[in-house]
Design an enzyme around this catalytic site. Structure first.
Site, PDB file in Angstrom:
ATOM      1  N   GLU A 188      32.696  -9.747   3.558  1.00  0.00           N
ATOM      2  CA  GLU A 188      33.072  -9.929   2.157  1.00  0.00           C
ATOM      3  C   GLU A 188      31.981  -9.432   1.211  1.00  0.00           C
ATOM      4  O   GLU A 188      31.621 -10.103   0.252  1.00  0.00           O
ATOM      5  CB  GLU A 188      33.385 -11.405   1.871  1.00  0.00           C
ATOM      6  CG  GLU A 188      34.534 -11.926   2.677  1.00  0.00           C
ATOM      7  CD  GLU A 188      34.978 -13.337   2.295  1.00  0.00           C
ATOM      8  OE1 GLU A 188      36.192 -13.580   2.339  1.00  0.00           O
ATOM      9  OE2 GLU A 188      34.123 -14.170   1.991  1.00  0.00           O
ATOM     10  N   ASP A 236      41.156 -17.965   8.583  1.00  0.00           N
ATOM     11  CA  ASP A 236      40.307 -18.571   7.563  1.00  0.00           C
ATOM     12  C   ASP A 236      40.760 -19.963   7.140  1.00  0.00           C
ATOM     13  O   ASP A 236      41.364 -20.111   6.081  1.00  0.00           O
ATOM     14  CB  ASP A 236      40.263 -17.648   6.328  1.00  0.00           C
ATOM     15  CG  ASP A 236      39.160 -18.032   5.372  1.00  0.00           C
ATOM     16  OD1 ASP A 236      38.389 -18.928   5.716  1.00  0.00           O
ATOM     17  OD2 ASP A 236      39.071 -17.420   4.295  1.00  0.00           O
ATOM     18  N   GLU A 280      39.868 -26.015   0.658  1.00  0.00           N
ATOM     19  CA  GLU A 280      40.167 -24.747  -0.015  1.00  0.00           C
ATOM     20  C   GLU A 280      41.642 -24.366   0.088  1.00  0.00           C
ATOM     21  O   GLU A 280      42.245 -23.921  -0.885  1.00  0.00           O
ATOM     22  CB  GLU A 280      39.301 -23.628   0.594  1.00  0.00           C
ATOM     23  CG  GLU A 280      39.619 -22.260   0.025  1.00  0.00           C
ATOM     24  CD  GLU A 280      38.764 -21.144   0.617  1.00  0.00           C
ATOM     25  OE1 GLU A 280      37.860 -21.429   1.423  1.00  0.00           O
ATOM     26  OE2 GLU A 280      39.013 -19.973   0.262  1.00  0.00           O
TER      27      GLU A 280
HETATM   28  O1  GCW Z   1      37.515 -18.665   3.000  1.00  0.00           O
HETATM   29  C1  GCW Z   1      36.707 -17.712   2.458  1.00  0.00           C
HETATM   30  C2  GCW Z   1      36.427 -18.240   1.099  1.00  0.00           C
HETATM   31  C3  GCW Z   1      35.143 -17.732   0.526  1.00  0.00           C
HETATM   32  C4  GCW Z   1      34.042 -17.996   1.535  1.00  0.00           C
HETATM   33  C5  GCW Z   1      34.372 -17.259   2.821  1.00  0.00           C
HETATM   34  C6  GCW Z   1      33.331 -17.525   3.903  1.00  0.00           C
HETATM   35  C7  GCW Z   1      31.759 -18.558   1.110  1.00  0.00           C
HETATM   36  O2  GCW Z   1      37.505 -17.948   0.260  1.00  0.00           O
HETATM   37  O3  GCW Z   1      34.913 -18.409  -0.687  1.00  0.00           O
HETATM   38  O4  GCW Z   1      32.785 -17.615   1.046  1.00  0.00           O
HETATM   39  O5  GCW Z   1      35.594 -17.717   3.308  1.00  0.00           O
HETATM   40  O6  GCW Z   1      33.556 -18.424   4.699  1.00  0.00           O
HETATM   41  O7  GCW Z   1      32.320 -16.860   3.950  1.00  0.00           O
END
Ligand code: GCW
Length: 718
Positions: free
Chosen positions: A310, A384, A412
């Site tokens: 990311e 995720d 989340e």
């Molecule tokens: O789930 C995603 C989240 C991000 C997060 C990423 C991760 C900290 O939307 O906000 O970043 O995973 O776990 O690195």
């Protein structure tokens, strides 16, 4: 006289008319509501009126103070501190080495039996005198043992003939804070960060200490206080002084502090031309940085790293591997006993055929290439933190590397801090999943506790749901997720039910029938959320950015950040084909699981659309079509939440007023939002299925256009 009588009457009524106190939730599960059960109080008086805690290290001093304070709050007893057992009962606590007397009370226990963190709690009779021994090989074990005893008292459990031996399953039991230096929390829904970076190190908020005691009471022994989307400033002298001040508060509670390391820090704050992990200047920079940190924080835990994911920098920017990056940092901290937790949540800028496969593809070839003080930290599922995912196929697939579990405690993808979703059910489902890595009974828990592949460096992390709100977690029931994460990190075999009952008794009520009613609600809450959000293996269909509400229509931007990439709905059917004929993600699982998942008839129905693209009229085990089943699952989720609301109103006057009212309002929001999810998803999918809603499904409240048009500003956590 009349007035005095009236006053007395009022006091009497207040004292007997049930819960009138207002509990704002700050005290968590340590609220130590005075015991009312007479038998239990009598037992406490008989057994615990004298306390003899030996040793004077900072951790033992904490153990002593916590126990005395907890016991007096719970029982109102006057507690005598003694230097030898006396009266009808005495608590004797300490390490085997701090007291030869303790060792003499447990002659059958070999030194080293409990380790540094485990403990024994045992009732020993000396004539008519009851001695309750709490003993460990280390100071932390004594602290944990005394918290265990307090828990037994607080839950009004049996206190005679105790014979308990406990050892933690995992060595590292950590919280990960996605807290930024500007005071915001990524994916945090309970206010701002609890770390006041601006006022540190001068001002030490009392909250730090209360945070530490809550964690110690459930065996959490480490905390990563900065976000994995890291800021290089955290490693500068100015911030390290602040980190050291936090570490000073954590230390007496047996908690180590860790930091996230931004891979490009040598360039960003060190003015080096590169951050290449094989560059001698970079290697030197990190070694010096480690020396600087350990001079300030001698028990610093180490680094957690998100790299090449990311947009975060990492070794691949220099043509190096994850192992090169992790090993370079590991070498820097290893002289001091530090460790590196390298995250496997990676995906690069090239969109893969199936994102669920990427971490496995990148990391399996690196098995055996990491230093001894590196753990690879793997999220519970391959995508995720979705409401339901199969376990991550990396578990079991890297036998030569210690794998650490990463769970998300913050919600989340589970309604933020607004929805009551008890996550022990999710954690336990994953921990108990069989990987078949070394034949049957190769559960995920055995991979991460090191027993399957003989690792002693083991760990588990939970992404914290903690913030600056008075009740710490936003939703009162979010506290149960923090609590259960700690309890399962200690013992993954505990059942969600027993953990919930402990938490309820310590937080809400000791009344057995109310406690079991609340427990039932908690135990069905995760499945309810799966049903009204992503039933039957659906995943990643949330709204863009904030991830709070539904957004199955999201179709623009990077494909593997959209919803359509994951649900693949079309007029022919729905679901992601991960079979051997599709992306072949099934082959990342060991036999027989790969076969089980590959065939829609053997694939568990709760993961069906994770692995298969199936026609809308596919026949489910119930005999219904896939479309009808999906509709009814959504409805079931909504109905379950309605049931929670109805049940909760029966608790008015039965539990604390403020707790009652808080949860009542939250459940009303959850009920609305569960309908929002159901209506938006079903209306959208109906454009493909072109089938009516079956009987039993409530008509949507609005049109699809309405739901698609909803816009929200300033949703927390982004
Ligand atoms: O789930 C995603 C989240 C991000 C997060 C990423 C991760 C900290 O939307 O906000 O970043 O995973 O776990 O690195």
């Amino acid at each position: 006289m009349y007035r005095a009588y009236t006053t007395l009457l009022i006091i009497f009524v207040l004292a007997t008319a049930g819960p009138v106190r207002a509990d704002d939730g700050y005290r968590l599960w340590l609220r130590n509501e005075p015991l009312t059960d007479r038998t239990c109080l009598k037992e406490c008086n008989r057994r615990f009126e004298n306390v003899m805690i030996t040793g004077d290290s900072p951790v033992l001093k904490t153990a002593h103070d916590e126990f005395i304070a907890g016991l007096s709050e719970l029982t109102g007893m006057k507690i005598n501190e003694v230097t030898e057992p006396s009266g009808s009962g005495t608590i004797v606590a300490g390490t085997f080495s701090s007291s030869a007397y303790i060792a003499s009370l447990l002659p059958d226990v070999a030194p080293g039996h409990t380790g540094e963190e485990g403990y024994i709690i045992r009732t020993v009779k000396q004539g008519r005198r009851n001695i309750t021994v709490v003993a460990s090989g280390g100071d932390k074990g004594v602290l944990y043992g005394l918290f265990h005893l307090l828990r037994l008292i607080s839950t009004e459990s049996q206190l005679d003939n105790l014979s308990i031996t406990e050892r933690p399953a995992m060595a590292l039991r950590l919280l990960n804070h996605w807290d930024n230096l500007d005071g915001t929390v990524e994916r945090g829904y309970a206010g701002g960060s609890i770390w006041n970076w601006h006022l540190l190190p001068g001002y030490i908020s009392p909250r730090y200490r209360d945070y530490a005691r809550a964690n110690a009471s459930i065996g959490i022994n480490g905390t990563v206080i900065t976000n994995v989307n890291a800021n290089a400033l955290a490693l500068t002298p100015q911030y390290l002084a602040k980190v050291a001040a936090v570490a000073d508060v954590m230390r007496p509670f047996g908690i180590k502090v860790y930091l996230t390391a931004r891979f490009s820090a040598p360039q960003e704050t060190g003015n080096l031309p590169t951050s290449d992990p094989l560059d001698p200047g970079v290697i030197r920079w990190w070694k010096d940085k480690a020396a600087e940190i350990y001079a300030l924080i001698p028990d610093f835990g180490g680094f957690l790293v998100k790299a090449n994911s990311e947009g975060q920098p990492g070794p691949q920017n220099y043509g190096r591997s994850h192992a090169d990056g992790a090993n370079m940092l590991a070498d820097a901290v290893s002289p001091y006993g530090g460790i590196v937790m390298w995250r496997a949540f990676v995906y690069d800028n090239n969109v893969p055929v199936d994102r669920a496969k990427q971490a496995y593809n990148e990391f399996v070839p690196l098995d055996g290439k990491f230093r001894d003080n590196v753990l690879v930290q793997v999220k519970n599922g391959p995508v995720d933190f979705q409401p339901r995912e199969p376990f991550h196929p990396l578990f079991g697939a890297m036998p030569s590397t210690p794998l650490m579990m990463e769970f998300q405690v913050t919600q989340e993808y589970l309604g933020c801090a607004t929805h009551l979703v008890y996550l022990a059910s999710l954690y336990s489902e994953v921990l108990r999943s069989d990987t078949y890595a070394a034949g049957p009974r190769s559960e995920v828990s055995k991979v991460i506790d090191g027993t399957l592949h003989s690792h002693s460096l083991t760990g588990i992390a939970g992404v914290a749901n903690i913030g600056s709100e008075r009740n710490w977690t936003g939703h009162l029931f979010g506290q149960a997720n923090w609590y259960s994460f700690g309890r399962l990190a200690w013992n993954p075999d505990l059942s969600p039910e027993e953990i919930a009952m402990e938490w309820i008794r310590m937080t809400l009520t000791r009344d057995p029938s109310i406690a079991s009613g609340i427990c039932k609600m908690m135990l069905s809450s995760r499945e309810a959320a799966v049903n009204y959000m992503t039933p039957l293996g659906l995943h990643h269909i949330m709204a863009e950015g904030h991830h709070w509400g539904p957004g199955p229509w999201v179709d623009h931007g990077r494909p593997d950040w959209t919803s359509v990439y994951y649900h693949r709905a079309d007029t022919a059917g729905i679901g992601f084909d991960r079979t051997t004929a599709g992306s072949n993600a099934v082959s990342q699982y060991f036999p027989p699981l790969n076969e089980v998942f590959n065939d829609p008839h053997s694939c568990p129905e709760n993961l069906l659309l994770w692995f298969h693209h199936l026609p809308w009229n596919y026949q489910m085990k119930s005999g219904r079509t896939l479309w009808n089943e999906m509709c009814l699952k959504y409805q079931e989720g909504v109905n379950t939440v309605d049931g929670f609301r109805g049940y909760w109103t029966t608790l008015e006057d039965k539990i604390d007023r403020e707790q009652y009212e808080h949860v009542r309002q939250m459940l009303a929001i959850q009920a609305n939002e569960s309908r929002w999810w159901k209506d938006a998803c079903l209306l959208y999918f109906q454009t493909f299925s072109r089938m009516p809603f079956p009987e039993g499904v409530e008509q949507p409240q609005h049109t699809l256009e309405y739901y698609r048009g909803l816009k929200f500003y300033y949703v927390p956590g982004i």
